[in-house]
Design a protein around this motif. Structure first.
Motif, PDB file in Angstrom:
ATOM      1  N   ARG A 158      -9.412  20.760   5.748  1.00 41.30           N
ATOM      2  CA  ARG A 158     -10.169  20.225   4.622  1.00 41.30           C
ATOM      3  C   ARG A 158     -11.644  20.037   4.965  1.00 41.30           C
ATOM      4  O   ARG A 158     -11.981  19.495   6.016  1.00 41.30           O
TER       5      ARG A 158
ATOM      6  N   GLU B 240      -9.262   0.976  -1.716  1.00 43.55           N
ATOM      7  CA  GLU B 240      -9.946   2.000  -0.938  1.00 43.55           C
ATOM      8  C   GLU B 240     -10.549   1.471   0.352  1.00 43.55           C
ATOM      9  O   GLU B 240     -11.078   2.230   1.151  1.00 43.55           O
TER      10      GLU B 240
ATOM     11  N   GLY C 273      -3.582  10.118   0.452  1.00 39.97           N
ATOM     12  CA  GLY C 273      -4.213   8.940   1.041  1.00 39.97           C
ATOM     13  C   GLY C 273      -3.963   8.805   2.538  1.00 39.97           C
ATOM     14  O   GLY C 273      -4.066   7.711   3.089  1.00 39.97           O
ATOM     15  N   LYS C 274      -3.652   9.905   3.201  1.00 40.98           N
ATOM     16  CA  LYS C 274      -3.355   9.874   4.637  1.00 40.98           C
ATOM     17  C   LYS C 274      -4.535   9.368   5.460  1.00 40.98           C
ATOM     18  O   LYS C 274      -4.398   8.428   6.241  1.00 40.98           O
ATOM     19  N   THR C 275      -5.676  10.012   5.299  1.00 40.26           N
ATOM     20  CA  THR C 275      -6.828   9.691   6.137  1.00 40.26           C
ATOM     21  C   THR C 275      -7.232   8.228   5.961  1.00 40.26           C
ATOM     22  O   THR C 275      -7.505   7.523   6.933  1.00 40.26           O
ATOM     23  N   THR C 276      -7.237   7.777   4.717  1.00 48.68           N
ATOM     24  CA  THR C 276      -7.576   6.389   4.432  1.00 48.68           C
ATOM     25  C   THR C 276      -6.555   5.445   5.073  1.00 48.68           C
ATOM     26  O   THR C 276      -6.915   4.444   5.693  1.00 48.68           O
TER      27      THR C 276
HETATM   28  N1  LIG Z   1      -7.366   2.857  -5.199  1.00 48.28           N
HETATM   29  C1  LIG Z   1      -6.887   3.341  -4.051  1.00 48.28           C
HETATM   30  N2  LIG Z   1      -7.368   4.480  -3.572  1.00 48.28           N
HETATM   31  C2  LIG Z   1      -6.875   4.945  -2.402  1.00 48.28           C
HETATM   32  C3  LIG Z   1      -5.863   4.280  -1.677  1.00 48.28           C
HETATM   33  N3  LIG Z   1      -5.592   5.013  -0.566  1.00 48.28           N
HETATM   34  C4  LIG Z   1      -6.403   6.089  -0.623  1.00 48.28           C
HETATM   35  N4  LIG Z   1      -7.188   6.058  -1.716  1.00 48.28           N
HETATM   36  C5  LIG Z   1      -8.176   7.057  -2.190  1.00 48.28           C
HETATM   37  O1  LIG Z   1      -7.515   8.266  -2.431  1.00 48.28           O
HETATM   38  C6  LIG Z   1      -8.376   9.367  -2.156  1.00 48.28           C
HETATM   39  C7  LIG Z   1      -7.702  10.326  -1.210  1.00 48.28           C
HETATM   40  O2  LIG Z   1      -7.508   9.679   0.028  1.00 48.28           O
HETATM   41  P1  LIG Z   1      -7.502  10.451   1.420  1.00 48.28           P
HETATM   42  O3  LIG Z   1      -7.249   9.436   2.479  1.00 48.28           O
HETATM   43  O4  LIG Z   1      -8.684  11.316   1.535  1.00 48.28           O
HETATM   44  O5  LIG Z   1      -6.199  11.345   1.214  1.00 48.28           O
HETATM   45  P2  LIG Z   1      -5.586  12.424   2.209  1.00 48.28           P
HETATM   46  O6  LIG Z   1      -4.123  12.350   2.055  1.00 48.28           O
HETATM   47  O7  LIG Z   1      -6.140  12.237   3.568  1.00 48.28           O
HETATM   48  O8  LIG Z   1      -6.134  13.777   1.572  1.00 48.28           O
HETATM   49  P3  LIG Z   1      -6.080  15.251   2.230  1.00 48.28           P
HETATM   50  O9  LIG Z   1      -6.454  15.082   3.663  1.00 48.28           O
HETATM   51  O10 LIG Z   1      -7.038  16.053   1.447  1.00 48.28           O
HETATM   52  O11 LIG Z   1      -4.674  15.722   2.033  1.00 48.28           O
HETATM   53  C8  LIG Z   1      -9.663   8.769  -1.643  1.00 48.28           C
HETATM   54  O12 LIG Z   1     -10.566   8.662  -2.728  1.00 48.28           O
HETATM   55  C9  LIG Z   1      -9.247   7.397  -1.170  1.00 48.28           C
HETATM   56  O13 LIG Z   1     -10.328   6.479  -1.228  1.00 48.28           O
HETATM   57  C10 LIG Z   1      -5.342   3.053  -2.217  1.00 48.28           C
HETATM   58  O14 LIG Z   1      -4.444   2.401  -1.681  1.00 48.28           O
HETATM   59  N5  LIG Z   1      -5.902   2.636  -3.403  1.00 48.28           N
END
Ligand SMILES: Nc1nc2c(ncn2[C@@H]2O[C@H](COP(=O)(O)OP(=O)(O)OP(=O)(O)O)[C@@H](O)[C@H]2O)c(=O)[nH]1
Ligand SMILES: Nc1nc2c(ncn2[C@@H]2O[C@H](COP(=O)(O)OP(=O)(O)OP(=O)(O)O)[C@@H](O)[C@H]2O)c(=O)[nH]1
Ligand SMILES: [Mg+2]
Ligand SMILES: [Mg+2]
Lengths: 311, 308
Positions: B143, B279, B115-118
């Motif tokens: 990615r 999200e 969930g880093k990017t989010t």
């Molecule tokens: N329900 C929920 N979903 C979340 C939350 N934070 C992130 N997400 C979801 O988790 C998924 C992955 O989130 P990203 O932000 O893409 O994760 P990341 O760590 O950047 O992923 P990589 O860059 O591939 O390592 C997405 O579908 C987001 O919408 C949260 O607090 N709650």
């Protein structure tokens, strides 16, 4: 190995007391490998029940006997009861020809690796000379459509270079009803002679009634031949409930067909979630994901899994 | 497993006391309920047995008497909250106090899909609302669609962003983005990086290189609330390589309540500062240990437990 067990050589009758002493330790050992408590307790009960009153074989210790019984119990959970030869089915479907493409959909909670592993499956099907339509039905998460677009471009280039199958993206942008987009993708696939339609879906929390409710409608409209739930090896106890809730989400006449357990390369020997999910549902594991590249997809070796969990 | 009624079960153990039950029995019953609930929520086994021992010790240290029940309750409460706490120096190190008029660089690290990017965008929004000039840098060149994801999030939130579709070296993009925002006097510059794991040393080297290039004032590890036993070894390795100073726990709106992440806090002596609860860009909350523990154990009101 369960090295904490006493070394008693052959010919000992195992009592409930013996078992209680060891199962507490065995349970702990399993939980350290990410097996959920509920599942570890079940496994230990099973081992206990099968062994109390038995006599250890000559030259065998209680330790070895328990280890063997645990390996058997794990093997029983992990060994699929249905055929895992998806390729064969897709090929048969293709041979019948003319009609609807073979439709495969991935579902799962957020960020487990649905889109990436869908692309790996795509790579595998392309190597087997399929014409592939990839449908971007995650119309919610930012960048989801572009993410699939990049994969399709890369796959297309790879397939072109290797002279294998063909692949195309079907997308309608963001904000659309995913069930509708899926239905349109299948129609498009049928009209244009695609062999397989691979449908990506948005991640959803398995406790979210509304988002889980959408899945039933989605399956009714897209009518996937196979629904694959992607679960990740990193998840702990929640994997049990994830598997159950997704398996129950498609109405009373439809279940999941397979699991794909991703990120197995990130957990070492803590591969308990594979057991958790199969225990919870009896749904078999079609593939395990072992990395972020297209070739990082393997079939599950039950022996490998059992060895990691019992050593 | 239903944890919702743990509070009731604990109180049940205590109710026996008022009926003249044995105090040690009540303590054992209560600890059994709590420890088993903790284990069912992925809390590391070692930590659970430590907690059991600590509560027992502090109860043993007090003389018999009517106040014993209170002592037990307080000991349990304190130890539960301690589970997610860190020592003072770690806590103050985690206190990231960005200064206006200065450029503060924040780097995000973590496992794939955590969930880093989010969370990057959520944090950007958090500071923007507090009057900071915030920019986002996408240093995930690996990615598929990573830049588009960040770009779309940032656009929605009206936050300036930087990234590249053609540059394949994340260190170069990160350095360029940070330099650009620094020059334009941005006060908070948030750097998103690719997901990685300890088993691939090249990925860790890359993380170290990005860190060396952007010199973060604060590094944040993002952890998914549903993570199990792998939390400990992974977070330990991330700590060694990136020396992150705080944790954001995501997906707390789900069914899992973050028990696995507790071992990351313990193993790295690093506190959780925010939780992600959805999200959308506003789904970020400050972390509260008491609330966290009561949610984890399904005790509606932890304070209420204290007062029974
Ligand atoms: N329900 C929920 N979903 C979340 C939350 N934070 C992130 N997400 C979801 O988790 C998924 C992955 O989130 P990203 O932000 O893409 O994760 P990341 O760590 O950047 O992923 P990589 O860059 O591939 O390592 C997405 O579908 C987001 O919408 C949260 O607090 N709650
Ligand atoms: N190490 C490792 N990483 C993986 C594996 N499978 C997927 N990933 C990574 O996990 C992250 C999330 O993958 P996605 O395919 O975007 O996950 P998703 O389930 O589609 O995510 P949402 O659509 O946001 O719910 C990416 O960084 C992938 O590269 C795997 O088997 N091993
Ligand atoms: Mg996806
Ligand atoms: Mg990302």
């Amino acid at each position: 190995r369960f090295g904490f067990l006493k070394n008693i050589m052959g010919g000992k009758t195992i009592t409930q007391e013996d078992m209680d002493k060891v199962t507490a330790k065995v349970e702990e050992q399993l939980m350290k490998k990410n097996v959920a408590k509920e599942v570890a307790v079940h496994l230990c009960d099973q081992v206990s029940r099968s062994l109390v009153g038995c006599t250890t074989n000559s030259w065998t210790t209680v330790e070895q006997t328990v280890q063997q019984a645990m390996a058997d119990a794990l093997r029983k959970i992990l060994t699929p009861s249905a055929s895992l030869d998806l390729l064969h089915e897709v090929q048969r479907h293709k041979k019948l020809g003319g009609g609807r493409p073979y439709v495969i959909s991935v579902v799962g909670v957020n960020g487990v690796g649905k889109s990436t592993n869908l692309s790996k499956i795509g790579f595998w099907l392309l190597q087997n000379k399929m014409r592939l339509l990839v449908a971007a039905c995650d119309t919610f998460r930012s960048g989801a459509v572009e993410q699939l677009g990049v994969h399709v471009n890369r796959l297309s280039e790879l397939a072109g270079r290797q002279g294998t199958g063909e692949v195309e993206l079907f997308a309608q942008g963001y904000g659309k009803d995913p069930a509708h987009t899926a239905e349109k993708a299948v129609e498009y696939g049928e009209k244009h002679g695609f062999d397989v339609v691979l449908i990506d879906t948005a991640g959803r929390r398995h406790s979210d009634k509304r988002l889980m409710g959408d899945l039933e409608k989605f399956a009714k409209r897209a009518r996937p031949n196979k629904i694959i739930m992607v679960g990740e090896a990193l998840v702990g106890t929640d994997s049990v409930q994830q598997a159950r809730n997704f398996n129950d989400a498609f109405g009373k006449d439809r279940n999941l067909d397979f699991f794909l357990i991703s990120k197995c390369d990130t957990v070492g020997d803590m591969i308990g979630s594979i057991v958790n999910m199969t225990y919870a549902t009896n749904i078999p594991v079609l593939f395990v994901g072992t990395g972020q590249h297209y070739t990082d997809l393997r079939t599950l070796s039950v022996d490998w899994a059992v060895r990691l969990l019992t050593q | 497993m239903v944890l919702e009624d743990l509070g009731k079960r604990i109180n049940g153990a205590f109710a026996n006391l008022s009926k003249g039950g044995d105090i040690d029995e009540a303590l054992d019953a209560m600890l059994k309920e709590v420890c088993s609930a903790l284990l069912e929520s992925d809390v590391n086994i070692k930590l659970v047995s430590q907690l059991r021992q600590k509560v027992k010790n502090s109860v043993k240290a007090t003389p018999n008497g009517a106040s014993k029940k209170k002592v037990i309750q307080k000991a349990l409460f304190d130890e539960l909250v301690n589970l997610v706490g860190v020592d003072e120096s770690a806590a103050s190190a985690a206190k990231f106090k960005p200064q206006k008029g200065k450029s503060n660089v924040v780097m995000f690290v973590g496992l794939q899909g955590s969930g880093k990017t989010t969370s990057c965008t959520k944090l950007a929004v958090y500071y923007q609302r507090r009057g900071f000039k915030v920019g986002l840098v996408c240093a995930d060149t690996f990615r598929a669609g990573a830049f588009d994801q960040l770009k779309q999030n940032a656009t929605k939130a009206k936050i300036p962003f930087f990234g590249s579709y053609t540059e394949t070296d994340p260190v170069a993009v990160a350095a360029e983005g940070v330099a650009k925002f620094k020059k334009e006097k941005f006060e908070i510059i948030i750097v998103d990086t690719s997901g990685r794991h300890r088993q691939e040393s090249e990925l860790f080297t890359e993380m170290v290189d990005i860190g060396a290039a952007v010199k973060p004032d604060s590094t944040i590890m993002v952890l998914d609330a549903s993570i199990g036993q792998a939390a400990e070894p992974q977070s330990r390795a991330f700590k060694d390589a990136s020396d992150f100073g705080s944790i954001i726990l995501t997906k707390m709106d789900g069914h899992a309540k973050g028990g696995g992440a507790i071992s990351a806090v313990a193993a790295t002596n690093t506190p959780i500062i925010f939780i992600g609860t959805g999200e959308h860009i506003h789904d970020l909350e400050a972390f509260s240990p008491k609330q966290f523990i009561s949610k984890l154990l399904g005790i509606g009101d932890l304070q209420g437990l204290m007062e029974t």
